[in-house]
Design an enzyme around this catalytic site. Structure first.
Site, mmCIF file in Angstrom:
data_model
loop_
_atom_site.group_PDB
_atom_site.id
_atom_site.type_symbol
_atom_site.label_atom_id
_atom_site.label_comp_id
_atom_site.label_asym_id
_atom_site.label_seq_id
_atom_site.Cartn_x
_atom_site.Cartn_y
_atom_site.Cartn_z
ATOM 1 N NE ARG A 36 19.935 -2.854 5.553
ATOM 2 C CZ ARG A 36 19.132 -1.885 5.411
ATOM 3 N NH1 ARG A 36 17.936 -2.261 5.508
ATOM 4 N NH2 ARG A 36 19.368 -0.776 5.156
ATOM 5 C CG ASP A 93 22.990 -0.571 5.307
ATOM 6 O OD1 ASP A 93 22.848 -1.573 4.507
ATOM 7 O OD2 ASP A 93 22.274 0.161 5.510
ATOM 8 C CD GLU A 278 13.559 1.195 -7.445
ATOM 9 O OE1 GLU A 278 12.774 0.446 -7.667
ATOM 10 O OE2 GLU A 278 14.754 0.749 -6.858
ATOM 11 C CG ASN A 279 8.204 3.667 -7.880
ATOM 12 O OD1 ASN A 279 8.033 2.935 -8.947
ATOM 13 N ND2 ASN A 279 8.718 3.129 -6.788
ATOM 14 C CD GLU A 329 18.681 -1.979 0.443
ATOM 15 O OE1 GLU A 329 17.495 -1.725 0.293
ATOM 16 O OE2 GLU A 329 19.617 -1.466 1.375
HETATM 17 P P1 ADP Z 1 12.639 2.129 2.494
HETATM 18 O O1 ADP Z 1 13.656 3.174 3.042
HETATM 19 O O2 ADP Z 1 11.693 1.998 3.731
HETATM 20 O O3 ADP Z 1 13.100 0.840 1.914
HETATM 21 P P2 ADP Z 1 11.544 2.554 -0.062
HETATM 22 O O4 ADP Z 1 12.811 2.431 -1.115
HETATM 23 O O5 ADP Z 1 10.341 1.289 -0.234
HETATM 24 O O6 ADP Z 1 11.769 2.859 1.410
HETATM 25 O O7 ADP Z 1 10.678 3.834 -0.563
HETATM 26 C C1 ADP Z 1 9.554 4.383 0.101
HETATM 27 C C2 ADP Z 1 9.167 5.456 -0.349
HETATM 28 O O8 ADP Z 1 8.838 5.330 -1.731
HETATM 29 C C3 ADP Z 1 7.938 6.138 0.505
HETATM 30 O O9 ADP Z 1 7.970 7.611 0.759
HETATM 31 C C4 ADP Z 1 6.900 6.059 -0.916
HETATM 32 O O10 ADP Z 1 6.076 7.051 -1.035
HETATM 33 C C5 ADP Z 1 7.925 6.196 -2.205
HETATM 34 N N1 ADP Z 1 7.165 5.606 -3.414
HETATM 35 C C6 ADP Z 1 6.805 4.628 -3.541
HETATM 36 N N2 ADP Z 1 6.186 4.342 -4.639
HETATM 37 C C7 ADP Z 1 6.041 5.694 -5.312
HETATM 38 C C8 ADP Z 1 5.301 6.553 -6.426
HETATM 39 N N3 ADP Z 1 4.976 5.907 -7.289
HETATM 40 N N4 ADP Z 1 5.703 7.905 -6.397
HETATM 41 C C9 ADP Z 1 6.457 8.441 -5.470
HETATM 42 N N5 ADP Z 1 6.986 8.000 -4.451
HETATM 43 C C10 ADP Z 1 6.734 6.627 -4.383
#
Ligand code: ADP
Length: 341
Positions: A36, A93, A278-279, A329
């Site tokens: 990447r 990217d 996603e979460n 990714e």
């Molecule tokens: P990166 O840009 O570092 O790859 P990610 O895609 O892993 O980041 O996302 C990180 C973010 O996702 C963080 O702000 C974390 O708080 C949030 N996150 C992960 N799980 C949850 C959840 N269950 N609810 C809310 N936010 C979440």
């Protein structure tokens, strides 16, 4: 998954290679290595086999991404030294966004100066936007060429892309990943005059302001925490700053969704991805609230259900489908690498 301290990139690679061996993987079977690379500028617009010319070209983009391209090159050099006979491919990217028309990528700066210094909007997270756009079309069972999508990559860094028929026509990050949405520690969009004001009134240097806007702003600056789970916990416990930060975060995204719906002319699906997308059902609900007039109708139960698979979280009668599509990714880089090889 191993979590250990590593001294540097070279040490990190050694441990990865040893891990392959101890788990019985035959590292000699490697078909290729995909890297990447954050900034491809306007010249490196597709996955590229790494040779001397590619290395030189990546190094030439370094001023545009000083924190990213030099370490990316270090990784490439170490992998080449360890696997001199294995093809190496750089996946950028920025590449997916190179289909943006000039009206989307051009800043209204003096043309000669901007062209000479290559100051324009590039966009980032392209590998993720490309992957989830394709997966969204698969999930909907329709050809990507027929679909207009808005993809929301909401992780620590965050960006949104307008994707028409599988091609990016606009995205929220610019010359660097600082522009656009509110992020974990980045401010996103600002009046550029804030920079001059901070310099003149607060006496901050350019480097101080760079650090402030990239590392101490965003949710960290607004709410005191950059982990969205913590911000949501604080807001639920009555912390007014955290609640307001969430409103600022979701409102900024809604503004982009409105703008990109106009850019696309018709919106078929809104696609959430990355850690927050996603979460966090709360952020998804916060973003969709107020978008009903665009045809966005969430189904609250579907939105709350947890899953690691692509899924629809909108109501059956929602004119615009709202999807959650986990990004991958690494898989996308592996597939693009294989395609080049
Ligand atoms: P990166 O840009 O570092 O790859 P990610 O895609 O892993 O980041 O996302 C990180 C973010 O996702 C963080 O702000 C974390 O708080 C949030 N996150 C992960 N799980 C949850 C959840 N269950 N609810 C809310 N936010 C979440």
């Amino acid at each position: 998954v191993l979590e250990e301290r590593v001294a540097d990139h070279s040490d990190g690679f050694d441990r990865i290679f040893k891990a392959f061996e101890t788990t019985g993987g035959k590292i000699t079977d490697l078909a290729g290595i995909g890297h990447r690379v954050v900034h491809g500028g306007d010249r490196l617009t597709a996955p590229t086999l790494v040779d001397d010319a590619t290395i030189k070209a990546i190094a030439e983009q370094a001023p545009l991404a000083p924190l990213h391209n030099p370490p990316n090159l270090l990784g490439i050099r170490i992998a080449m030294a360890s696997f001199p006979d294995t093809p190496q491919v750089a996946v950028f990217d920025t590449a997916f966004h190179q289909t943006m028309p000039p009206r989307a990528w051009r800043y209204a700066l003096p043309r000669d100066l901007a062209d000479e210094l290559r100051i324009r909007r590039y966009g980032f997270h392209g590998t993720s936007h490309a992957y989830v756009a394709r997966k969204a079309a698969e999930h909907l069972g329709r050809p990507a060429a027929e679909l207009n999508l808005i993809t929301l990559h909401l992780g620590n860094g965050a960006s949104v892309a307008a994707v028409a028929g599988g091609r990016c026509i606009d995205t929220s990050m610019g010359l660097t990943p600082l522009e656009g949405l509110v992020m974990g520690t980045r401010s996103g969009d600002l009046d550029p005059a804030v920079v001059f004001y901070l310099h003149r009134e607060a006496g901050l240097s350019v480097d101080d302001i760079d650090d402030l806007l990239n590392k101490r702003s965003g949710m960290l600056g607004l709410a005191g925490a950059n982990d969205m789970r913590e911000v949501e916990r604080r807001a639920a416990a009555g912390d007014a700053a955290a609640a307001e930060a969430l409103e600022v975060y979701c409102y900024r995204i809604r503004k982009y969704v409105g703008a990109y719906t106009t850019a696309l002319g018709r919106l078929d699906a809104l696609v959430f991805t990355a850690g927050i997308g996603e979460n966090s059902d709360g952020v998804r609900a916060g973003v969709c609230q107020g978008l009903e007039h665009l045809g966005v109708r969430l189904n609250p139960n579907r939105n709350r259900a947890r899953s690691s698979r692509p899924r629809t979280v909108s109501a059956d009668d929602s004119p615009v489908a709202v999807l959650v599509v986990p990004t991958n990714e690494e898989l996308e880089i592996a597939q693009q690498t294989l395609a080049v090889i």
